[in-house]
Design an enzyme around this catalytic site. Structure first.
Site, mmCIF file in Angstrom:
data_model
loop_
_atom_site.group_PDB
_atom_site.id
_atom_site.type_symbol
_atom_site.label_atom_id
_atom_site.label_comp_id
_atom_site.label_asym_id
_atom_site.label_seq_id
_atom_site.Cartn_x
_atom_site.Cartn_y
_atom_site.Cartn_z
ATOM 1 N NE ARG A 205 0.183 7.852 12.736
ATOM 2 C CZ ARG A 205 1.057 8.834 12.582
ATOM 3 N NH1 ARG A 205 1.797 9.220 13.604
ATOM 4 N NH2 ARG A 205 1.218 9.423 11.409
ATOM 5 C CG ASP B 223 5.028 2.882 1.887
ATOM 6 O OD1 ASP B 223 5.670 3.460 0.997
ATOM 7 O OD2 ASP B 223 4.634 3.451 2.925
ATOM 8 C CG ASP C 222 20.659 2.888 -4.060
ATOM 9 O OD1 ASP C 222 21.611 3.374 -4.712
ATOM 10 O OD2 ASP C 222 20.820 2.269 -3.000
ATOM 11 C CB THR D 247 1.276 13.476 3.602
ATOM 12 O OG1 THR D 247 1.660 12.173 4.051
ATOM 13 C CG2 THR D 247 0.533 13.349 2.306
ATOM 14 C CE LYS E 4 1.632 2.443 4.398
ATOM 15 N NZ LYS E 4 2.986 2.890 4.615
ATOM 16 C CE LYS F 34 7.033 6.698 1.929
ATOM 17 N NZ LYS F 34 6.423 5.757 2.880
HETATM 18 O O1 C5P Z 1 -0.942 6.697 10.561
HETATM 19 P P1 C5P Z 1 -1.066 7.411 9.236
HETATM 20 O O2 C5P Z 1 -2.459 7.309 8.637
HETATM 21 O O3 C5P Z 1 -0.522 8.809 9.259
HETATM 22 O O4 C5P Z 1 -0.124 6.534 8.273
HETATM 23 C C1 C5P Z 1 0.178 6.922 6.963
HETATM 24 C C2 C5P Z 1 1.033 5.880 6.325
HETATM 25 O O5 C5P Z 1 1.299 6.303 4.988
HETATM 26 C C3 C5P Z 1 2.386 5.649 6.992
HETATM 27 O O6 C5P Z 1 2.646 4.252 6.910
HETATM 28 C C4 C5P Z 1 3.358 6.422 6.162
HETATM 29 O O7 C5P Z 1 4.633 5.808 6.087
HETATM 30 C C5 C5P Z 1 2.696 6.380 4.776
HETATM 31 N N1 C5P Z 1 3.007 7.490 3.876
HETATM 32 C C6 C5P Z 1 2.774 8.813 4.187
HETATM 33 N N2 C5P Z 1 3.084 9.816 3.302
HETATM 34 C C7 C5P Z 1 3.595 9.529 2.114
HETATM 35 C C8 C5P Z 1 3.824 8.193 1.765
HETATM 36 C C9 C5P Z 1 3.494 7.197 2.678
HETATM 37 O O8 C5P Z 1 2.262 9.095 5.268
HETATM 38 N N3 C5P Z 1 3.818 10.490 1.242
#
Ligand code: C5P
Length: 239
Positions: A215, A60, A65, A124, A33, A62
């Site tokens: 992460r 991703d 607009d 989230t 992603k 997002k």
């Molecule tokens: O590092 P981590 O596992 O928290 O990364 C989650 C990824 O998912 C990030 O790239 C974040 O932008 C994306 N994301 C998210 N929540 C959402 C949509 C996308 O954390 N609702």
């Protein structure tokens, strides 16, 4: 698309690091992603070097607009052939309809496969209080269900949601509506800025289709080992 539900979020501005991670992780993940951070920093060249790994890409961005602008953006992105592309459900029914139509039309006109079009429901990183602050009185759970209904009406292929809404969405939206779940943390791992989190195994068991994990893999001392441990734990969850 792939049997492995893990899409690794390559949240970096460094195309070399992203390509290296993608290559090393490739046997242990189902896709990658990339989001705003990578795309704005590394642009098309960066995108294309990741696409060359052959891994499916969830782009991703997002998009959010007016319908005409989002449709034009989808039209411009489609030739890159991401496996998955997303918009914010908060852009509304007409915006989502314009996005899904643009994806289908562009793919048809250019003889391409349309990306799976996904709507982001409630990030989230947001909880009740965060929604209240922006004038949304519904709980995150109810707001996710409401936005998922709209996304389905708009012919989107699925939604991004937290693992906590997966069970309710699966029974509400049916087996073919894709549920993409970030906010995934292996047991004992730091929450970071995420709030509505779950372990990979529990999210898959609840009915998630794709787990977005950033992460917990990329910041691990040994990212390949972390990805391989997660994939192994999911294999035993499935069987
Ligand atoms: O590092 P981590 O596992 O928290 O990364 C989650 C990824 O998912 C990030 O790239 C974040 O932008 C994306 N994301 C998210 N929540 C959402 C949509 C996308 O954390 N609702």
């Amino acid at each position: 698309m792939t049997d492995n539900p893990v899409f690794c979020a390559l949240d970096t501005q460094n195309p070399m690091r992203a390509s290296q991670l993608a290559e090393n992780l490739s046997p242990h993940i189902g896709g990658i992603k990339i989001g705003m951070e990578f795309f704005y920093a590394a642009g098309l060249a960066g995108y294309q070097s990741l696409a060359a790994t052959g891994l499916p890409i969830f782009l991703d961005l997002k998009l959010h607009d007016i319908p005409n602008t989002v449709a034009a953006a989808v039209n411009a992105i489609c030739p890159l052939q991401p496996a998955i592309l997303n918009v914010h459900a908060g852009g509304g029914l007409n915006m989502m309809r314009a996005a899904s139509k643009a994806a289908k039309d562009t793919a048809e006109e250019n003889n391409l496969t349309a990306p799976l079009m996904i709507a982001v429901t409630v990030l989230t990183s947001l909880e009740d209080e965060d929604l209240n602050q922006i004038g949304v009185s519904a709980t995150p759970h109810d707001q996710v269900l409401r936005l998922a209904d709209l996304a389905q009406q708009a012919d989107m292929g699925g939604v991004v949601c937290s693992a906590h809404e997966v069970e309710a969405l699966r029974s509400r939206c049916g087996p073919n509506f894709k549920l993409i779940v970030p906010g995934i943390r292996p047991a004992g791992h730091a929450k970071d800025d995420q709030k509505r989190i779950m372990t990979p195994e529990a999210a898959l068991e609840a009915g998630a289709d794709i787990l977005v994990i950033g992460r917990a893999i990329t910041q691990a001392v040994d990212p390949v080992q972390a990805a391989s441990d997660i994939s192994a734990s999911l294999q035993s969850t499935k069987s």
